[in-house]
Design an enzyme around this catalytic site. Structure first.
Site, PDB file in Angstrom:
ATOM      1  N   HIS A 192       0.823  -1.214   0.000  1.00  0.00           N
ATOM      2  CA  HIS A 192       0.000   0.000   0.000  1.00  0.00           C
ATOM      3  C   HIS A 192       0.853   1.257   0.000  1.00  0.00           C
ATOM      4  O   HIS A 192       0.368   2.333   0.349  1.00  0.00           O
ATOM      5  CB  HIS A 192      -0.915   0.020   1.221  1.00  0.00           C
TER       6      HIS A 192
ATOM      7  N   HIS B 277      -6.926  -4.624  -1.134  1.00  0.00           N
ATOM      8  CA  HIS B 277      -6.139  -5.838  -1.313  1.00  0.00           C
ATOM      9  C   HIS B 277      -6.605  -6.598  -2.536  1.00  0.00           C
ATOM     10  O   HIS B 277      -6.321  -7.772  -2.701  1.00  0.00           O
ATOM     11  CB  HIS B 277      -6.260  -6.761  -0.100  1.00  0.00           C
TER      12      HIS B 277
END
Ligand SMILES: Nc1ncnc2c1ncn2[C@@H]1O[C@H](COP(=O)(O)OP(=O)(O)O)[C@@H](O)[C@H]1O
Ligand SMILES: Nc1ncnc2c1ncn2[C@@H]1O[C@H](COP(=O)(O)OP(=O)(O)O)[C@@H](O)[C@H]1O
Ligand SMILES: [Mg+2]
Ligand SMILES: [Mg+2]
Ligand SMILES: [Mg+2]
Ligand SMILES: [Mg+2]
Lengths: 359, 211, 359, 211
Positions: free
Chosen positions: A82, A244
């Protein structure tokens, strides 16, 4: 091209790009996929030695001056993939530590515990956790262990993703890019010398006023898995995607930017709900491979939506903050400010990703 | 089962996890984030390493597994399995063997640990459902000898049964109705745990106590 | 999903995503491709009203306080598609104006002239131009026009790309990401109150000490063209790529990060040449869709190369600075500092992309 | 040719550019950045718009084209064509017609403008090569009447001939040897300019002066 030819013959791809399933090659800039998180963290520290230091073999990035005397410590983290979250938000006025797990996998309690211990100056530590079962459970265990060691420690869970139904019987909403606004305001509050309960209260108030939603144009490919996390047709997008690559709430045909932004905006606005006269901070967050050019087009459309609903934008973050590896797409976040939150958002910060002077 | 038997069970389970890693990951790709195989393999590989030099009693072998899973697995399954093995270790304090009569209470300790940690009551389509049914059924039969073949059978049935549920916890919950029909990865890795338990006990040949 | 269904049926894709050739769909977040540059600029101004203002219909972004009294004005620009370049570098301590052309097409002289006029406080204006024929010619004409209007104006041409042979008989080296280091040091020099010849001299000195080279893993797709600018096989990369998707110097098989970095580093180092004891600034520049995770892995490898050659890194820029739309890949830049340049690089700056406090 | 004839020529050229836009872009994709068609079309579309309301003399129509190309095209070709038309406009100052004898000097003005702007001398495989050959050949033949069919023929031949060169200027130069064998987009758009000149003159039917 003598300079290339004079090297000895290429290393066979299978010697390094090996964990690829189904024989297809991963077009990534990497060495061994298993090493990518470790190497990334090393790279970050090498790039910003004035801002960051690491705890060996732990995935923890710290402010160089941690623990900061007289200040509540702030710890966040989660799976990797991320970037710049969360290491990019470590620094004065934001986080004291970020804990990085494997790609898309929560870090383990012992690592989180190390971070908590490293940033505790005696004034206590607040963990800012994104609402994913793995993150919540691992942080929870770490908090228990830290408390057992006599550290004053608490946590808040961010759940800004309006794409997911909220209910006490379910996992509830996911925590996505809005988390970074929590880092900012909690960070500024902690910097002011507030107590742990005060910092927690500010964080909780912020969480209650932050809403986000994202869209994916393409899937992402985790380096170890070696294949896309899901598939989308050539003309298909997934609205309400998680960070995700978890499935979103709806697949639809590709839409023009104006329609896409309005779709997300309406859902976000109606949820809180945001209303005319609200002063808001906005975030247009790129998912990893959507160019800044497109994010700025999104921002223009978002501003049109705000104008129409007579909301006032007082701060805009347009760029990559909470990505999903190489996913194309973006998320929108709205943050309904009050006087305290607006002032905290404007306070100085000095992290790799967010820097602002005193004003 | 004494400490050595249990260590054998865990070694066997570590092998099976390595073998079924891709399959577990595939199950998780369909409903989650496609890492359950990798997560479990990372943890149990380390367990196998640790067991090589391990010399301790029954509670210690469970504690070793708990600590290793907690510090190596990450994700949701790390703390969940970690808690289960921790609770079992606590229950076994002072014991040198798991006897017939220990199973219901031992499984109850594990199952309750998972339920508390995961904030689940059953029916959410998670590994808890499997642990719970095994523990509850064993308890209901109090008095009768618990056979590992029974544990395996109950686990398998439950894992199969929850396929048709809609997931309410964990990443699969984000799928909503789209989770119906898919296997739950954590439930399946739990079934494998009971499968290897049964294999371990059977292959001891021996006194038939557990058969 | 009531919220989606209640909208009227989707706009047919052909109504907006129309300029696509060969019938294939462009998976971009955009409205009409012809409007994308205009919309992007609007978005940038809306996001940063405190830093940026625009000149209507001209593609020019200005510092809000331009022209700055007693300061040489700095203008740069070029085709769009390289965001954040150049608008992201407009601000105190860096550029006074950035002129954006169409995607990958130099802006026209009249627009550049507008920028020059808008930032001239009477102390003169320096244009920082990347060495591409189009950019050079259009800036050259603008400079002639401005001079004709009595403005003291000059220009420097950046040509940092070592992938291209340098010769006076040819177009010479391209200007790529290293240009942004020129913005930084020339900006700091101008901020100090230096004269136009002094600022120009500093810029020229910097240009002489900056070297870059890039690699592409995938091509980019210009929004109007609607198809990739070139093709690469599944396992192929192009070394020495330009920032417009112009062909590079060599195609080769995908390499591990360590090999890739060393290949570029060696070529860059040998070119100047850089030597043991050099103090350098480095830039690891993402081309648009390479995740920050991978750029940090690259940085780690680059630091290993520097250590080996006993060079000292004093500043690192790791991120996206000069992109090529959605191309995957990166470029490396080394900047050999002297005392003056190192001090200028460390001066405060307050642009959207580069911000640093006084120190 | 008077101002009206020239306006007709430019209108025709604008149409042809629109029509050949994709082809020019394709040529540029092979050796450059794939925008020559779009660049030219953007500029000449605006020329056509401007011509609709245009009322001026011969130098003014060239000046209008120059200004429009300079402010609309961008890239390398904008300033280059812009300079060519500017120089032609300057040469035609005070004239109302382009006569036979004007062509060599008119083309020389254009060609020199491009050479200076682009810093080329010939042989670099750019549009300049075509302008230069047309201008030089016309000059060499001084005395003989210059026919537009000749201009077109020389332009075509040159554009064809330079295919086998290695580009030394412009984006194509980055390709090195890989540019050999490809057409130069700017040279081809220049050929089209002479092609439409010839068509314009031919279709006037009229006095045959130019045939
Ligand atoms: N709240 C919960 N309670 C019990 N089990 C859960 C819970 N959430 C997830 N699980 C179990 O964890 C499994 C997923 O584990 P894993 O993929 O390793 O972690 P993650 O979901 O963090 O990627 C699920 O299949 C489910 O059985
Ligand atoms: N230095 C130069 N001198 C003359 N002509 C040039 C020069 N550089 C490029 N050209 C011409 O310009 C053409 C390319 O124009 P275009 O594609 O519109 O601009 P750009 O190259 O900026 O994208 C080339 O085909 C070539 O004929
Ligand atoms: Mg996971
Ligand atoms: Mg998982
Ligand atoms: Mg161009
Ligand atoms: Mg071109």
């Amino acid at each position: 091209m003598k300079w290339l030819r004079k090297k000895k013959s290429h290393i066979p791809l299978t010697e390094w790009n090996t964990s690829i399933q189904g024989g297809s090659l991963l077009k990534k800039v990497m060495n061994q996929p298993e090493q990518i998180v470790k190497e990334m963290l090393e790279g970050m520290i090498l790039a910003h030695p004035d801002r960051l230091r690491g705890i060996k073999e732990s995935g923890v990035l710290l402010r160089t001056d941690a623990p900061v005397e007289g200040k509540v410590g702030l710890v966040s983290g989660g799976g990797s993939g991320h970037e710049p979250a969360h290491g990019g938000f470590v620094g004065k006025g934001m986080l004291d530590a970020a804990v990085a797990g494997e790609v898309f996998t929560s870090p383990t309690p012992d690592r989180i515990l190390e971070a908590i211990k490293a940033v505790d100056s005696g004034k206590g530590v607040l963990c800012i956790v994104k609402n994913y079962t793995g993150d919540v459970l691992n942080f929870e265990m770490a908090v228990e262990l830290a408390a057992a060691e006599g550290i004053e420690v608490d946590s808040v869970v961010v759940n800004d993703d309006v794409a997911v139904e909220d209910s006490t019987h379910t996992t509830g909403r996911r925590g996505i890019a809005g988390t970074l606004f929590v880092h900012k305001v909690a960070g500024a509050k902690a910097e002011s010398g507030a107590t742990l309960p005060e910092v927690k209260e500010t964080a909780r108030k912020a969480i209650g006023r932050i809403r986000s939603m994202g869209v994916a144009l393409t899937p992402c490919t985790p380096p170890e898995a070696g294949k896309p996390s899901f598939t989308l047709e050539e003309d298909e997008i997934e609205i309400g995607i998680g960070i995700h690559g978890e499935p979103g709430v709806k697949r639809t045909k590709l839409l023009p930017a104006s329609r896409l932004v309005r779709t997300l905006f309406d859902r976000i606005r109606e949820d809180l709900p945001f209303k005319a006269g609200d002063r808001v901070a906005v975030m247009v967050n790129g998912m990893g491979s959507t160019p800044l050019m497109e994010l700025n087009v999104v921002h223009k459309e978002l501003m049109a939506c705000l104008r129409e609903k007579e909301m006032k934008m007082v701060e805009a973050w347009v760029g990559e903050y909470m990505t999903s590896l190489d996913m194309a797409g973006f998320s929108l976040t709205l943050f309904q400010l009050d006087e305290e939150l607006e002032a905290l958002l404007a306070q100085p910060a000095d992290s790799v990703t967010i820097r602002r002077g005193g004003n | 089962m004494n400490a050595k038997d249990v260590a054998g069970w865990f070694q066997r389970y570590a092998d099976v996890i390595e073998e079924k890693k891709a399959w577990l990951t595939e199950l998780d790709s369909a409903v989650g984030d496609g890492d359950h195989g990798a997560n479990m393999a990372r943890g149990w590989k380390e367990v196998r390493n640790q067991l090589k030099t391990f010399e301790g009693g029954l509670p210690e072998v469970f504690l070793l597994v708990s600590r290793t899973l907690i510090s190596k697995v990450g994700g949701a399954s790390g703390p969940l399995y970690g808690t289960a093995f921790l609770r079992m270790s606590m229950f076994l304090k002072g014991k040198e063997e798991i006897g017939h009569d220990d199973w219901p209470a031992l499984l109850k300790a594990a199952s309750e640990g998972i339920g508390q940690r995961g904030k689940v009551n059953g029916g959410e389509k998670t590994m808890y459902d499997v642990w719970a049914v095994v523990s509850e059924t064993a308890e209901k039969r109090a008095g009768e000898p618990v056979r590992t073949s029974h544990l395996l059978e109950w686990a398998r049935e439950k894992a199969e049964a929850i396929r048709d549920l809609r997931a309410l916890k964990g990443r699969a919950a984000y799928l909503g109705d789209r989770s119906v029909g898919h296997r739950d990865p954590g439930a399946e890795s739990t079934v494998l745990l009971f499968e290897t338990l049964h294999q371990t006990v059977s292959s001891r040949g021996g006194n038939g106590r557990e058969r």
